[in-house]
Motif scaffolding. Structure first.
Motif, mmCIF file in Angstrom:
data_model
loop_
_atom_site.group_PDB
_atom_site.id
_atom_site.type_symbol
_atom_site.label_atom_id
_atom_site.label_comp_id
_atom_site.label_asym_id
_atom_site.label_seq_id
_atom_site.Cartn_x
_atom_site.Cartn_y
_atom_site.Cartn_z
ATOM 1 N N CYS A 253 50.364 36.749 75.630
ATOM 2 C CA CYS A 253 49.846 36.541 74.181
ATOM 3 C C CYS A 253 49.910 35.709 73.965
ATOM 4 O O CYS A 253 49.126 34.531 74.310
ATOM 5 N N CYS B 227 51.000 32.007 74.979
ATOM 6 C CA CYS B 227 50.339 31.806 76.216
ATOM 7 C C CYS B 227 49.033 31.000 75.382
ATOM 8 O O CYS B 227 48.214 30.060 77.028
ATOM 9 N N CYS C 240 55.224 35.554 79.987
ATOM 10 C CA CYS C 240 56.701 34.576 79.130
ATOM 11 C C CYS C 240 57.410 35.904 78.510
ATOM 12 O O CYS C 240 58.708 35.245 78.706
ATOM 13 N N ARG D 48 58.115 37.047 75.414
ATOM 14 C CA ARG D 48 57.736 37.910 74.532
ATOM 15 C C ARG D 48 57.653 39.216 73.788
ATOM 16 O O ARG D 48 56.918 40.056 74.274
ATOM 17 N N CYS E 9 55.072 40.238 76.645
ATOM 18 C CA CYS E 9 54.028 39.358 77.625
ATOM 19 C C CYS E 9 53.685 38.806 78.984
ATOM 20 O O CYS E 9 55.430 38.938 79.720
HETATM 21 ZN ZN LIG Z 1 53.693 34.759 76.407
#
Ligand SMILES: [Zn+2]
Length: 207
Positions: free
Chosen positions: A116, A119, A100, A102, A97
């Motif tokens: 993602c 988020c 973030c 991830r 992402c």
């Molecule tokens: Zn994210």
């Protein structure tokens, strides 16, 4: 289509599944299916309202996504992970992402930001608290009911209403009234922007 609301205010449009989804496996297949990949420097992977640029040499990518801070679209790094499949030969590609970090298979086009699931949910929760949902509904009411511009979503399928700029004046409407409604609409857009950026957990506003 999965736009925001439709007068009838049904709740299903709010579900994440209705946002456009980008699948890293499809992206990988797209690259793997390109016979001429080796002699290219970049590959453009088209998305609805954007694209991913893949850099062949460095095996990296960037994605076009909206920057709230800059108020415009920008390319952000889209880190990729290559994970060996169970057979040891195949490769599974995942995105990270851009917001973030991830590792995920799916990114969602969440109001022009490619994020993602987590988020999107986080930001959706903070948006609700700051009342931006209601503001968008009010904007829709002005645009569709009062100004009769019911086809705006067809003309701008990827544009959230808070970014809608041109609204035609209905032929029968007096200029005074039109200008008053437009002023009201612009005010809501300003308020929305402020509330949107103020949301403490609004992770996207930092980019
Ligand atoms: Zn994210």
């Amino acid at each position: 289509m999965g736009g925001y609301g439709s007068g009838g205010h049904n709740r299903t449009h709010r579900q994440l599944e209705n946002f456009h989804r980008i699948d890293s496996f499809s992206f990988y297949d797209y690259l793997a299916g390109d016979k001429y990949l080796w002699c290219k420097t970049t590959v453009k992977y088209p998305l609805i309202g954007g694209d991913i640029i893949y850099y062949v040499q460095s095996k990296t990518a960037s994605i076009k996504t909206f920057s709230s801070k800059a108020g415009e679209y920008r390319y952000m790094d889209l880190p990729l992970s290559r994970v060996p499949g169970i057979d040891g030969k195949s490769v599974r590609m995942y995105f990270h992402c851009p917001y973030c970090g991830r590792r995920v298979r799916y990114l969602y086009n969440y109001y022009k930001h490619c994020v993602c699931r987590k988020c999107a949910k986080l930001n959706y929760a903070s948006q609700q608290k700051s009342g931006t949902d209601e503001m968008r509904l009010k904007m829709e009411r002005i645009v569709e009911k009062k100004l009769g511009y019911t086809w705006w979503r067809r003309e701008h399928p990827d544009l959230p209403i808070q970014y809608l700029w041109h609204i035609p004046k209905p032929r029968y409407m007096r200029w005074e009234k039109y200008e008053r409604l437009m002023k009201e609409f612009r005010q809501l857009q300003d308020d929305h922007e402020r509330a949107f950026l103020k949301g403490a957990s609004w992770i996207l506003s930092r980019f």
